[in-house]
Design an enzyme around this catalytic site. Structure first.
Site, PDB file in Angstrom:
ATOM      1  N   LYS A 295       0.820  -1.211   0.000  1.00 14.68           N
ATOM      2  CA  LYS A 295       0.000   0.000   0.000  1.00 14.68           C
ATOM      3  C   LYS A 295       0.860   1.271   0.000  1.00 14.68           C
ATOM      4  O   LYS A 295       0.443   2.313  -0.481  1.00 14.68           O
ATOM      5  CB  LYS A 295      -0.933   0.031   1.210  1.00 14.68           C
ATOM      6  CG  LYS A 295      -1.826  -1.190   1.401  1.00 14.68           C
ATOM      7  CD  LYS A 295      -2.790  -1.398   0.244  1.00 14.68           C
ATOM      8  CE  LYS A 295      -3.954  -2.319   0.577  1.00 14.68           C
ATOM      9  NZ  LYS A 295      -3.601  -3.725   0.740  1.00 14.68           N
TER      10      LYS A 295
HETATM   11  C1  LIG Z   1      -4.322  -4.885   0.401  1.00 12.80           C
HETATM   12  C2  LIG Z   1      -3.523  -6.135   0.377  1.00 12.80           C
HETATM   13  C3  LIG Z   1      -3.760  -7.133  -0.570  1.00 12.80           C
HETATM   14  C4  LIG Z   1      -4.911  -7.050  -1.544  1.00 12.80           C
HETATM   15  O1  LIG Z   1      -4.731  -6.032  -2.507  1.00 12.80           O
HETATM   16  P1  LIG Z   1      -6.005  -5.503  -3.332  1.00 12.80           P
HETATM   17  O2  LIG Z   1      -5.487  -4.353  -4.101  1.00 12.80           O
HETATM   18  O3  LIG Z   1      -7.007  -5.109  -2.296  1.00 12.80           O
HETATM   19  O4  LIG Z   1      -6.466  -6.633  -4.164  1.00 12.80           O
HETATM   20  C5  LIG Z   1      -2.939  -8.241  -0.591  1.00 12.80           C
HETATM   21  N1  LIG Z   1      -1.931  -8.375   0.302  1.00 12.80           N
HETATM   22  C6  LIG Z   1      -1.674  -7.441   1.227  1.00 12.80           C
HETATM   23  C7  LIG Z   1      -0.571  -7.664   2.190  1.00 12.80           C
HETATM   24  C8  LIG Z   1      -2.446  -6.284   1.303  1.00 12.80           C
HETATM   25  O5  LIG Z   1      -2.191  -5.357   2.224  1.00 12.80           O
END
Ligand SMILES: *Cc1c(COP(=O)(O)O)cnc(C)c1O
Length: 481
Positions: A109
Site C-alpha cells: 500500500k
Molecule cells: C491490500 C492487500 C492485498 C490485496 O490487494 P487488493 O489491491 O485489495 O487486491 C494483498 N496483500 C496485502 C498484504 C495487502 O495489504
C-alpha cells in the site's frame, strides 16, 4: 484526458477524480482512454530510475500534472523507502518476486499512499480548492496504516481510519493504534472490512461537503491510489529486460494476491497500455468469491465470511471489480448499473461467457489456510526466502496454475507485505510453534530464520497506543468524523 464514472456520471478531469475519490453516482472513475505504452516509451523507461518512471507514466494519465512536478513528488515519496522501492528478485529460471514491501509501513500500500498526499495537494492547487480535505479510509489492515503514515501532519488534511476490530493481525493493529500525528484518528468497528467499506461509500454518497472541508478516499476506489500501482508492473518488466532475464517484447505472467481487486487491476491497465503480459493470476484466500467469478461467471457474496491468516484479503465485495466489469460490458454504464443493482439487492450477479472474451488473460485460484502455511514453509526450505501469508497464497496459486497449464512463461509473483507483520502465523507455519504475543513471535521468527526484525516493527513496542474508540458497524454512517 477525461475520467468517466463507471455508472455514467459526467466527465471530470484526472485531478478532480482524485479529489472526489468516488463519483457522485456511486461509480468509480476510469480514464476515458487508456494511454498507450509504445516500444519507444519502453526504450526510454529502461534507463530511468523509479521516480522518473513514475513521473513519465503518471503524466500520461494526468497530463494536468507536469512531469517535473510529478518527478519532484515521486522523489519525495519514494525517498522514504529503504533502497530500491520495488526490486525484482530471482528465485529460479522461471520465477521472480517483485518486492513491494520496502516502504515505511512494510506493505505494498505504501507504493501508492506515500505519493497520494502529493497528488492530492497538486489536485487542490490545480482546482483552486482551498478547503481542507478529510480522508476517510476503510481498511483490511494495511491501507489504514499506510494512509495514516502518508497523510500524517500533511497541511490541509485530516484522516479517519475504520478497521475491523477483530479482523487484522496484532502487529497491524499495533501499527495503527500507535500512529503519531495531530490530524489522525483510528476507529475500530465490530464488523468486517466489507461493513466498513460499504459504510464509508455511503458517507460519500450522502455527504456534499461543506464550506470548510471536503471528503475524499485513500482506498483503491480512488483513481489516485490505483494509478501509481500501474507503474511497478511496467518497472518490473523494464528491470527484467535490463538484467537480461527476458528479451524485448517477451510476454510474462504476474501472480497477484488479491482482495479488493486494486492491485491486479493495475496490472490489467498495464497490459491494456501495451505491456507484454500473458496471464494475470488472481490469487485469493479461502474467501474465494473472485475465483468462482472467473471460473463460472457468477459473483455471489451470500457465503460464509472467513477470518484467515491473510487478513488483508478477507473481502467479499471487491470494489475494483466494478472497473473490470465496466470493460467487460463494453464500457456500457447502463449494463454495469444493472449488475450493481443486483449485487445490492441480491448480493449476486452473473455475467455471460462472451463478456469474458476480452479479459481471458485472467486465471483465478485460491489457497486455503493449510495450503498457505505449506507454501510459506516449503518456499523457505527450498529457496531460503520468507513469504508473508498473502504472498504465500500467491505462491500456492502459482503452483496450481503451473500444474494445470504446464506454462513455463517467466512469472513474477507480487509480494505484498513483510512477513514480520504477521509474525505469529508465519512462525507457526515454519515451526508449528506458538508465541505469547506478536513481539515474542517476531523474536522467535528472527532467530529461526536468521532474518533481522525490521526496525519499523521493533520500534512499535516502545510506542503508546493512542486510540481506543470502538463502534458498532451501523454507527459508522453517523459517526462524528
Ligand atoms: C491490500 C492487500 C492485498 C490485496 O490487494 P487488493 O489491491 O485489495 O487486491 C494483498 N496483500 C496485502 C498484504 C495487502 O495489504
Amino acid at each position: 484526458m477525461d475520467y468517466i464514472s463507471t455508472r455514467g456520471y459526467k466527465k471530470v478531469s484526472g485531478s478532480r477524480a482524485i479529489l472526489e475519490g468516488i463519483a457522485k453516482d456511486g461509480g468509480l472513475y476510469v480514464p476515458s482512454v487508456i494511454p498507450n505504452l509504445s516500444s519507444e516509451d519502453l526504450e526510454i523507461l529502461y534507463d530511468l530510475d523509479y521516480p522518473e518512471r513514475v513521473a513519465f507514466i503518471l503524466n500520461k494519465y494526468i497530463p494536468e500534472f507536469s512531469e517535473e512536478k510529478l518527478l519532484e513528488y515521486a522523489n519525495l515519496a519514494y525517498g522514504r523507502f529503504d533502497g530500491d522501492p520495488c526490486p525484482v528478485v530471482k528465485i529460479d529460471d522461471e520465477t521472480y518476486i517483485l518486492e513491494l514491501t520496502h516502504g515505511p509501513t512494510l506493505a505494498f500500500k505504501d507504493m501508492a499512499l506515500t505519493l497520494l498526499p502529493y497528488l492530492m495537494k497538486e489536485a487542490k492547487s490545480v482546482n483552486n480548492e482551498k478547503r481542507d480535505t478529510h480522508i476517510l479510509v476503510a481498511t483490511s489492515g494495511d491501507t489504514g496504516k499506510a494512509a495514516l503514515e502518508g497523510f500524517r501532519d500533511v497541511e490541509g488534511t485530516k484522516i479517519t481510519v475504520f478497521y475491523p476490530q477483530d479482523g487484522v493481525s496484532s502487529m497491524q493493529k499495533k501499527q495503527m493504534l500507535t500512529q503519531e500525528g495531530e490530524n489522525v484518528n483510528v476507529v475500530g468497528i465490530n464488523g468486517n472490512f466489507d461493513d466498513a467499506q460499504t459504510a464509508v461509500k455511503q458517507i460519500f454518497a450522502n455527504n456534499k461537503g461543506n464550506d470548510k472541508e471536503t471528503l475524499s478516499s485513500a482506498n483503491s476506489i480512488n483513481w489516485g491510489r490505483l494509478v501509481p500501482q500501474i507503474v511497478y508492473y511496467i518497472s518490473a518488466y523494464c528491470d527484467l529486460i535490463s538484467s537480461e532475464q527476458i528479451k524485448s517484447g517477451e510476454e510474462i505472467n504476474f501472480v497477484v494476491p488479491t482482495g479488493n481487486f486494486g492491485n491486479v487491476l493495475a496490472a490489467f491497465y498495464a497490459k491494456k497500455m501495451g505491456l507484454p503480459i500473458k496471464k494475470l493470476i488472481v490469487a485469493s484466500n479461502k474467501n474465494n468469491v473472485l475465483t468462482d467469478f472467473f471460473v463460472d461467471g457468477i459473483y455471489d457474496i451470500n457465503r460464509e465470511f472467513y477470518k484467515t491468516i491473510s487478513p488483508s484479503m478477507d473481502i467479499l465485495i471487491s470494489s475494483n471489480l466494478e472497473r473490470l466489469l465496466y470493460e467487460m460490458m463494453g464500457r456500457d454504464s447502463s449494463k454495469l448499473c444493472l449488475l450493481m443493482d443486483e449485487l445490492k439487492k441480491y448480493g449476486k450477479y452473473s455475467v455471460d461467457k462472451e463478456s469474458f472474451s476480452g479479459v481471458d488473460c485472467f486465471k483465478a485460484y485460491f489457497a486455503d489456510e493449510e495450503e498457505t502455511m505449506y507454501a510459506i514453509d516449503n518456499f523457505f526450505e527450498m529457496f531460503d526466502y520468507l513469504l508473508d501469508p498473502h504472498t504465500g497464497v500467491a505462491v500456492d496459486c502459482y503452483y496450481k496454475y503451473i500444474q494445470e497449464t504446464d506454462d513455463n512463461t517467466k512469472t513474477v509473483i507480487v509480494s505484498t507485505a513483510n512477513p514480520f507483520k504477521f509474525s505469529e502465523d508465519v512462525l507457526f507455519a515454519l515451526d508449528q510453534k506458538k508465541a505469547e504475543d506478536a513481539f515474542s513471535a517476531a523474536k522467535k521468527l528472527a532467530s529461526f530464520t536468521g532474518i533481522e526484525i525490521p526496525k519499523e516493527i521493533s520500534r512499535l513496542k516502545t510506542l503508546a497506543e493512542r486510540f481506543s474508540t470502538v463502534i458498532e458497524k451501523n454507527e459508522i454512517e453517523d459517526f462524528k468524523i
